[in-house]
Motif scaffolding. Structure first.
Motif, PDB file in Angstrom:
ATOM      1  N   THR A  73      28.610  15.252 -34.275  1.00 40.33           N
ATOM      2  CA  THR A  73      29.633  15.430 -33.242  1.00 40.33           C
ATOM      3  C   THR A  73      29.351  16.704 -32.459  1.00 40.33           C
ATOM      4  N   ASP A  74      29.000  17.740 -33.187  1.00 42.89           N
ATOM      5  CA  ASP A  74      28.715  19.026 -32.566  1.00 42.89           C
ATOM      6  C   ASP A  74      27.520  18.932 -31.610  1.00 42.89           C
ATOM      7  N   LEU A  75      26.554  18.100 -31.985  1.00 45.06           N
ATOM      8  CA  LEU A  75      25.370  17.945 -31.126  1.00 45.06           C
ATOM      9  C   LEU A  75      25.590  16.881 -30.048  1.00 45.06           C
ATOM     10  N   GLY A  76      26.778  16.279 -30.021  1.00 47.65           N
ATOM     11  CA  GLY A  76      27.092  15.278 -28.997  1.00 47.65           C
ATOM     12  C   GLY A  76      26.390  13.956 -29.228  1.00 47.65           C
ATOM     13  N   LEU A  77      26.162  13.619 -30.512  1.00 47.76           N
ATOM     14  CA  LEU A  77      25.421  12.396 -30.806  1.00 47.76           C
ATOM     15  C   LEU A  77      26.277  11.385 -31.548  1.00 47.76           C
ATOM     16  N   PRO A  78      26.101  10.094 -31.212  1.00 47.31           N
ATOM     17  CA  PRO A  78      26.813   9.082 -31.998  1.00 47.31           C
ATOM     18  C   PRO A  78      26.117   8.874 -33.341  1.00 47.31           C
ATOM     19  N   ALA A  79      26.885   8.988 -34.416  1.00 47.77           N
ATOM     20  CA  ALA A  79      26.353   8.644 -35.744  1.00 47.77           C
ATOM     21  C   ALA A  79      27.346   7.621 -36.281  1.00 47.77           C
ATOM     22  N   THR A  80      27.298   6.441 -35.665  1.00 42.80           N
ATOM     23  CA  THR A  80      28.411   5.504 -35.847  1.00 42.80           C
ATOM     24  C   THR A  80      28.471   4.918 -37.251  1.00 42.80           C
ATOM     25  N   LEU A  81      27.307   4.670 -37.845  1.00 40.37           N
ATOM     26  CA  LEU A  81      27.352   4.118 -39.211  1.00 40.37           C
ATOM     27  C   LEU A  81      27.835   5.166 -40.204  1.00 40.37           C
ATOM     28  N   LEU A  82      27.398   6.394 -39.986  1.00 41.40           N
ATOM     29  CA  LEU A  82      27.838   7.486 -40.846  1.00 41.40           C
ATOM     30  C   LEU A  82      29.350   7.657 -40.747  1.00 41.40           C
ATOM     31  N   ALA A  83      29.852   7.631 -39.491  1.00 43.94           N
ATOM     32  CA  ALA A  83      31.303   7.768 -39.301  1.00 43.94           C
ATOM     33  C   ALA A  83      32.025   6.647 -40.035  1.00 43.94           C
ATOM     34  N   ALA A  84      31.497   5.437 -39.922  1.00 43.83           N
ATOM     35  CA  ALA A  84      32.138   4.294 -40.587  1.00 43.83           C
ATOM     36  C   ALA A  84      32.134   4.487 -42.101  1.00 43.83           C
ATOM     37  N   ALA A  85      31.014   5.009 -42.617  1.00 45.04           N
ATOM     38  CA  ALA A  85      30.898   5.181 -44.070  1.00 45.04           C
ATOM     39  C   ALA A  85      31.839   6.274 -44.572  1.00 45.04           C
TER      40      ALA A  85
ATOM     41  N   ILE B 175      39.613   5.957 -45.895  1.00 51.37           N
ATOM     42  CA  ILE B 175      40.628   4.891 -45.870  1.00 51.37           C
ATOM     43  C   ILE B 175      40.907   4.404 -47.295  1.00 51.37           C
ATOM     44  N   SER B 176      39.848   4.350 -48.105  1.00 49.12           N
ATOM     45  CA  SER B 176      40.037   3.832 -49.470  1.00 49.12           C
ATOM     46  C   SER B 176      41.016   4.700 -50.263  1.00 49.12           C
TER      47      SER B 176
ATOM     48  N   THR C 278      31.536  -3.978 -65.660  1.00 47.04           N
ATOM     49  CA  THR C 278      31.971  -2.583 -65.518  1.00 47.04           C
ATOM     50  C   THR C 278      32.524  -2.345 -64.114  1.00 47.04           C
ATOM     51  N   LEU C 279      31.845  -2.921 -63.127  1.00 46.13           N
ATOM     52  CA  LEU C 279      32.249  -2.712 -61.729  1.00 46.13           C
ATOM     53  C   LEU C 279      33.703  -3.121 -61.509  1.00 46.13           C
ATOM     54  N   ASP C 280      34.110  -4.210 -62.165  1.00 43.40           N
ATOM     55  CA  ASP C 280      35.477  -4.704 -61.968  1.00 43.40           C
ATOM     56  C   ASP C 280      36.523  -3.755 -62.551  1.00 43.40           C
ATOM     57  N   GLN C 281      36.081  -2.797 -63.366  1.00 40.56           N
ATOM     58  CA  GLN C 281      37.026  -1.848 -63.972  1.00 40.56           C
ATOM     59  C   GLN C 281      37.151  -0.565 -63.145  1.00 40.56           C
ATOM     60  N   ILE C 282      36.357  -0.455 -62.084  1.00 37.14           N
ATOM     61  CA  ILE C 282      36.328   0.813 -61.325  1.00 37.14           C
ATOM     62  C   ILE C 282      37.303   0.756 -60.152  1.00 37.14           C
ATOM     63  N   LEU C 283      38.128   1.784 -60.057  1.00 44.25           N
ATOM     64  CA  LEU C 283      39.106   1.892 -58.974  1.00 44.25           C
ATOM     65  C   LEU C 283      38.379   1.947 -57.623  1.00 44.25           C
ATOM     66  N   ASP C 284      38.870   1.202 -56.640  1.00 44.90           N
ATOM     67  CA  ASP C 284      38.176   1.147 -55.336  1.00 44.90           C
ATOM     68  C   ASP C 284      38.611   2.305 -54.434  1.00 44.90           C
ATOM     69  N   ARG C 285      38.402   3.502 -54.916  1.00 46.15           N
ATOM     70  CA  ARG C 285      38.727   4.701 -54.121  1.00 46.15           C
ATOM     71  C   ARG C 285      37.513   5.622 -54.178  1.00 46.15           C
ATOM     72  N   ALA C 286      36.755   5.691 -53.073  1.00 47.45           N
ATOM     73  CA  ALA C 286      35.480   6.429 -53.106  1.00 47.45           C
ATOM     74  C   ALA C 286      35.686   7.903 -52.786  1.00 47.45           C
TER      75      ALA C 286
ATOM     76  N   ILE D 268      37.752  -9.971 -43.262  1.00 46.68           N
ATOM     77  CA  ILE D 268      36.976  -9.058 -44.117  1.00 46.68           C
ATOM     78  C   ILE D 268      36.584  -7.831 -43.283  1.00 46.68           C
ATOM     79  N   ALA D 269      36.896  -6.641 -43.790  1.00 48.76           N
ATOM     80  CA  ALA D 269      36.573  -5.415 -43.039  1.00 48.76           C
ATOM     81  C   ALA D 269      35.152  -4.966 -43.367  1.00 48.76           C
ATOM     82  N   LEU D 270      34.326  -4.848 -42.336  1.00 46.72           N
ATOM     83  CA  LEU D 270      32.932  -4.405 -42.522  1.00 46.72           C
ATOM     84  C   LEU D 270      32.641  -3.253 -41.562  1.00 46.72           C
ATOM     85  N   PRO D 271      33.206  -2.082 -41.820  1.00 49.12           N
ATOM     86  CA  PRO D 271      33.093  -0.998 -40.833  1.00 49.12           C
ATOM     87  C   PRO D 271      31.661  -0.642 -40.448  1.00 49.12           C
ATOM     88  N   ALA D 272      30.742  -0.614 -41.397  1.00 47.18           N
ATOM     89  CA  ALA D 272      29.375  -0.182 -41.053  1.00 47.18           C
ATOM     90  C   ALA D 272      28.643  -1.259 -40.258  1.00 47.18           C
TER      91      ALA D 272
END
Ligand code: 6PG
Length: 639
Positions: free
Chosen positions: A445-457, A463-464, A423-431, A584-588
């Motif tokens: 961002t408003d609190l001036g904190l890095p949430a780098t994994l969240l930003a990547a996700a 991007i997808s 089933t997974l192979d039939q799903i469009l890779d656009r989240a 291979i792109a691994l943003p997180a």
């Protein structure tokens, strides 16, 4: 055996029993039984010849109908259309069924006769009408309804009677739930099955949402005691004071609209629990506005999806503590049990704090999902693209330090097939996304904190969706030289474990900073306990954090995690290097590594950024020889 309701639509020939019975069953989504279908050939022939049936003729017929009802009623509600003219006929029809609710269609004899004359292809001749009228005994308890109205309005009238009769007979409900969408139905089922006296309301939208609440109640005998409504005022009146209402509607305009409609119907001290994914700032505004009217608005995040809402969600509550205490028993009854058997129900603070905690939960959820997607991406390469092998490798992680609900469902997804294909192979890779991840990132961002994994996700999803640029980039770069991927799964596991810890720590930092901004505090270990079950991010890590007490605040830097930290960091470096080489792109994973590497950089180049700022804008900077001292400015060039 528990029996569903049986509704008998009765009346003489021509009263419209069949039309009304069929339509009623259709509206209720239940079984329709046509009494005429049970007549023997002899009975039909007798009636066709113009002779009325005797009681003896009717006996076997009534008994057969009764048997059909007794067989069907344990499975679902039933609507019967049957003349059922005498009390003794109804006694036979009702045997073994408990109460049958009779709906008697009555009208002028002229109209009845006219209908019979116009009726084609029916064994019952008009001449039998008088004999039927002569023996008709209208039951005292029947709902007597004028057959002259349109079928739609007759059925509407019957449904109204059903609601009223049920509701009047019952004591006021302890809880009301508004909105019977997927999540609302699951939560209502949870409440009903825990024997909470419940009223449910769903709006009326012609042709789209009609009798949703009544039909939902009729679906299951366990919901017999639930009061269904389509009228908001009647729904509110059905609740015990002070009223407790859970809103299960879409966040945003739908929630605001209901807040506006509900407020005038409520009394001082009543409580409305907004259990949608509302923005915490909106919750804050509503909480204040309602408090000014003596009403209580509580922003409460509920996590666990459709299944969790039914089997027990995790609950993150906000609002005044003393108001929360009034709804706590109800919420705790609905909630899942944590790893120590306590309810997964956490009070995060006043005003929007519950929705803020839920938003951070969702932010962590975004990065947890992204990390697993990247693990899958890497393993697909390590395993030469066999999904089955990826699933097998991930199964080895189950039960260990990285055990989580999201890991479990990922394995199930990898193994899922439809028509012999993955089933997974039939799903469009656009989240896609509904917004809570972006809100969490904005809040960080408003609190001036890095949430780098969240930003990547969040950005990986964005991007997808860039179809044009993705196509161009694939043409431009995909065929360029790559280095074969060399990576052990042991390193991947260690790096993944640390990346998850960084993600959770960044979420915790966000919660701490928000509490501080509100001059409050938050018990993160207790919050983590509520993340051990029910919610989407439930995991073994949450369990570890729940046992850390105050040390949970900065858990990443605790000695307890030293080995995981050291080995994980080296593993992250290996993963990132190997993935970059292999194209291979691994943003997180990158975000986790870069965050830690940036923190670990003693002489960072931010002194140059400060100098640049001061150069063009005279913004000033702090000196190493006086770090707490005043801001100084250098005249970098002659003016
Ligand atoms: C939960 C989920 C739930 C929902 C998210 C999905 O805790 O039950 O977080 O709230 O799955 O809203 O969010 P996206 O659609 O933005 O991915």
């Amino acid at each position: 055996m528990a029996m569903h309701e049986v509704y008998g639509v009765m009346g003489v020939a021509g009263s419209g029993k069949t039309t009304i019975g069929k339509l009623l069953a259709e509206k209720m989504g239940c079984l329709f039984v046509e009494g005429d279908d049970f007549h023997s050939a002899a009975n039909k022939a007798k009636m066709a010849s113009g002779k009325a049936l005797t009681d003896v003729d009717r006996e076997a017929w009534l008994t057969d109908i009764n048997a059909a009802l007794v067989a069907a009623a344990p499975q679902q509600p039933v609507v019967l259309a049957c003349s059922a003219l005498k009390e003794k006929y109804r006694t036979i029809l009702s045997q073994g069924l408990g109460t049958v609710r009779w709906i008697c269609l009555v009208g002028e004899t002229g109209l009845l006769r006219q209908r019979l004359v116009n009726r084609k292809d029916h064994f019952m001749p008009p001449v039998l009408l008088d004999s039927q009228l002569a023996i008709l005994e209208i039951p005292q308890q029947a709902w007597t309804i004028d057959m002259g109205a349109t079928p739609e309005s007759i059925v509407e009238n019957i449904l109204q009677h059903m609601n009223e009769s049920k509701n009047e007979a019952m004591p006021p409900s302890a809880l009301g739930i508004i909105g019977l969408g997927v999540m609302g139905k699951s939560l209502a089922r949870n409440a009903a099955e825990k024997n909470i006296a419940l009223s449910v309301y769903n709006r009326f939208v012609e042709q789209q949402e009609e009798q949703v609440a009544a039909r939902w109640v009729a679906e299951d005998p366990l919901r017999k005691g639930v009061k269904p409504f389509e009228d908001l005022a009647l729904f509110v009146q059905s609740l015990a004071a002070p009223r407790k209402i859970i809103l299960m509607v879409n966040a945003g305009p739908a929630t605001l609209e209901l807040a506006e409609k509900l407020a005038p119907l409520l009394a001082q001290g009543d409580m409305v629990i907004d259990a949608g994914n509302s923005h915490y700032a909106q919750t804050e505004q509503l909480t204040k506005a309602w408090a000014a009217q003596g009403l209580h608005w509580l922003g409460v995040g509920i996590s666990g999806g459709e299944k969790g809402a039914y089997s027990g969600p995790a609950v993150f509550a906000g609002g005044e503590k003393k108001v929360f205490e009034q709804v706590r028993p109800l919420l705790e009854t609905l909630a899942a049990k944590d790893f120590q058997g306590h309810p997964c129900c956490f009070w995060a603070g006043t005003q929007g704090a519950g929705h803020f905690a839920k938003m951070v939960h969702n932010g962590i959820e975004y990065a947890e999902m992204e990390l697993l997607a990247e693990v899958y991406q890497l393993l697909k390469n390590v395993c030469a693209r066999s999904t089955l092998r990826v699933a097998t490798m991930l199964k080895e992680w189950q039960g260990g330090t990285v055990d989580s609900y999201l890991l479990d469902i990922t394995i199930q997804i990898l193994l899922h097939e439809e028509n012999g294909e993955k089933t997974l192979d039939q799903i469009l890779d656009r989240a896609e996304g509904k917004g809570t991840g972006t809100w969490a990132l904005n809040a960080a961002t408003d609190l001036g904190l890095p949430a780098t994994l969240l930003a990547a996700a969040v950005q990986a999803r964005q991007i997808s969706a860039q179809a044009f640029a993705r196509e161009k980039a694939q043409i431009a770069f995909d065929a360029l030289d790559k280095v074969p991927l060399v990576l052990t799964t042991a390193a991947l596991l260690k790096g993944y474990a640390l990346a998850r810890m960084v993600n959770h720590q960044q979420g915790f930092d966000l919660l701490t900073a928000q509490a501080k901004r509100n001059q409050a505090s938050i018990d993160l270990a207790a919050l983590a306990a509520s993340w051990t079950n029910g919610c989407i991010i439930r995991s073994r890590l949450a369990q570890d954090l729940a046992t850390m007490g105050a040390a949970a605040d900065q858990f990443l830097w605790q000695p307890h995690f030293e080995t995981a930290r050291q080995e994980g960091f080296l593993a992250l470096r290996q993963i990132v290097v190997a993935a970059v080489g292999a194209g291979i792109a691994l943003p997180a994973f990158h975000a986790a590594y870069l965050y830690l590497q940036s923190l670990a950089t003693k002489d960072s180049p931010m002194n140059l950024v400060q100098a640049q700022r001061d150069f063009f804008g005279a913004h000033g900077y702090q000196r190493k020889d006086n770090p707490q001292g005043p801001s100084v400015h250098t005249q970098w060039e002659p003016i």
